[in-house]
Design a protein around this motif. Sequence first.
Motif, PDB file in Angstrom:
ATOM      1  N   THR A   1      32.808   5.784  40.103  1.00  0.00           N
ATOM      2  CA  THR A   1      34.057   4.918  40.102  1.00  0.00           C
ATOM      3  C   THR A   1      34.707   4.802  38.890  1.00  0.00           C
ATOM      4  OG1 THR A   1      32.737   2.991  40.027  1.00  0.00           O
ATOM      5  CG2 THR A   1      32.883   3.601  42.160  1.00  0.00           C
ATOM      6  N   GLU A   2      34.266   5.135  37.659  1.00  0.00           N
ATOM      7  CA  GLU A   2      34.755   4.834  36.426  1.00  0.00           C
ATOM      8  C   GLU A   2      34.516   5.652  35.292  1.00  0.00           C
ATOM      9  OE1 GLU A   2      34.725   0.136  35.595  1.00  0.00           O
ATOM     10  OE2 GLU A   2      32.830   0.987  36.196  1.00  0.00           O
ATOM     11  N   TYR A   3      35.234   6.126  34.364  1.00  0.00           N
ATOM     12  CA  TYR A   3      34.991   6.757  33.112  1.00  0.00           C
ATOM     13  C   TYR A   3      35.820   6.188  32.069  1.00  0.00           C
ATOM     14  CZ  TYR A   3      39.140   9.866  33.036  1.00  0.00           C
ATOM     15  OH  TYR A   3      40.312  10.450  32.880  1.00  0.00           O
ATOM     16  N   LEU A   4      34.892   6.200  30.933  1.00  0.00           N
ATOM     17  CA  LEU A   4      35.536   5.492  29.724  1.00  0.00           C
ATOM     18  C   LEU A   4      35.223   6.656  28.466  1.00  0.00           C
ATOM     19  CD1 LEU A   4      36.759   2.868  28.159  1.00  0.00           C
ATOM     20  CD2 LEU A   4      34.463   2.476  27.569  1.00  0.00           C
ATOM     21  N   LEU A   5      36.326   7.029  27.904  1.00  0.00           N
ATOM     22  CA  LEU A   5      36.269   8.348  26.791  1.00  0.00           C
ATOM     23  C   LEU A   5      37.338   7.825  25.802  1.00  0.00           C
ATOM     24  CD1 LEU A   5      38.776  10.399  27.314  1.00  0.00           C
ATOM     25  CD2 LEU A   5      37.083  10.922  29.200  1.00  0.00           C
ATOM     26  N   ILE A   6      36.830   8.275  24.512  1.00  0.00           N
ATOM     27  CA  ILE A   6      38.064   8.502  23.433  1.00  0.00           C
ATOM     28  C   ILE A   6      38.462   9.947  23.659  1.00  0.00           C
ATOM     29  CG2 ILE A   6      38.452   8.399  20.979  1.00  0.00           C
ATOM     30  CD1 ILE A   6      37.157   5.895  22.029  1.00  0.00           C
ATOM     31  N   PHE A   7      40.004  10.053  23.851  1.00  0.00           N
ATOM     32  CA  PHE A   7      40.871  11.085  23.838  1.00  0.00           C
ATOM     33  C   PHE A   7      41.548  11.167  22.859  1.00  0.00           C
ATOM     34  CE2 PHE A   7      44.320  13.771  25.002  1.00  0.00           C
ATOM     35  CZ  PHE A   7      43.493  14.895  25.659  1.00  0.00           C
ATOM     36  N   GLY A   8      42.101  12.456  22.284  1.00  0.00           N
ATOM     37  CA  GLY A   8      43.014  12.630  21.258  1.00  0.00           C
ATOM     38  C   GLY A   8      43.135  13.929  20.582  1.00  0.00           C
TER      39      GLY A   8
ATOM     40  N   TYR B   1      32.810  -1.952  39.419  1.00  0.00           N
ATOM     41  CA  TYR B   1      33.382  -1.570  38.348  1.00  0.00           C
ATOM     42  C   TYR B   1      32.605  -2.564  37.135  1.00  0.00           C
ATOM     43  CZ  TYR B   1      37.110   0.437  40.756  1.00  0.00           C
ATOM     44  OH  TYR B   1      37.939   1.225  41.658  1.00  0.00           O
ATOM     45  N   ILE B   2      32.356  -1.910  36.050  1.00  0.00           N
ATOM     46  CA  ILE B   2      31.592  -2.704  35.009  1.00  0.00           C
ATOM     47  C   ILE B   2      32.810  -2.995  33.626  1.00  0.00           C
ATOM     48  CG2 ILE B   2      29.442  -1.979  35.526  1.00  0.00           C
ATOM     49  CD1 ILE B   2      29.637  -0.029  32.951  1.00  0.00           C
ATOM     50  N   PHE B   3      33.959  -2.388  33.862  1.00  0.00           N
ATOM     51  CA  PHE B   3      34.847  -2.503  32.935  1.00  0.00           C
ATOM     52  C   PHE B   3      36.232  -3.122  33.492  1.00  0.00           C
ATOM     53  CE2 PHE B   3      32.442   1.419  31.520  1.00  0.00           C
ATOM     54  CZ  PHE B   3      32.013   1.009  30.356  1.00  0.00           C
TER      55      PHE B   3
END
Length: 233
Positions: free
Chosen positions: A115-122, A46-48
């Motif tokens: 192992t991870e995802y990071l996103l802007i959702f809306g 994990y990096i976050f």
Amino acid sequence: MSKTSKSPKIMKDSTKISLVSLIVLLYAGLHGIYKIIDSGFFDRHYIFTPEKLHALALDSIDKHGNDTRALVANIITTLQADPKIAPYLSVKEEWMFNNAGGAMGAMYMVHASITEYLLIFGTAIGTEGHTGRHTADDYFHIIQGTQTAFVPGSYEPEVYPVGSVHHLRRGEVKQYKMDASCFALEYARGFIPGMILFGYADALTSTMDVPTMWTTTRVTGNQMIGNLMQGKL
């Protein structure tokens, strides 16, 4: 010589056996994935962290709370300034629709790996749907608007306003709703490939939006493969 054929009863029983076998295999696979996650094997990849992302969301809200576009830009700029994270981030802002669990919104994939995802959702007009039951913990950092959620047996909604975090633990499921405009910094950690089928189900069975499916596949696939080539699971 007459041809023999299986009776309807035998065919029906065979179908039941195949379905049961599929369910057993699926359960065994998920159980194995959960055991691997619980063992801590993924931790070093994990990096976050949810804590640092929450602090970043709060700082951006404090600086640009009335301007969501500027708020998102501040989040991305801050992440890109971190030399430990920057090599694993998307270099292009690319938005696409996302239909999943009956809900519809748009997302901007900031990072995607095994192992991870990071996103802007809306969405700017509201939506409602099923969260899905996932092989990863999902942290929904609300940066604009309000999200509500519901679990069976409850008579009151869970309410997540700006600045809060809706943590959907892996294996859990809820109904969720955004009454109006709502955007979030969404972070998932666990076994991300296990979430892919849920992400495509509505597109394959309902919307048949091939261009969006292709964009989602291209963007996510490029990031996952690119990060894997850098040694990032």
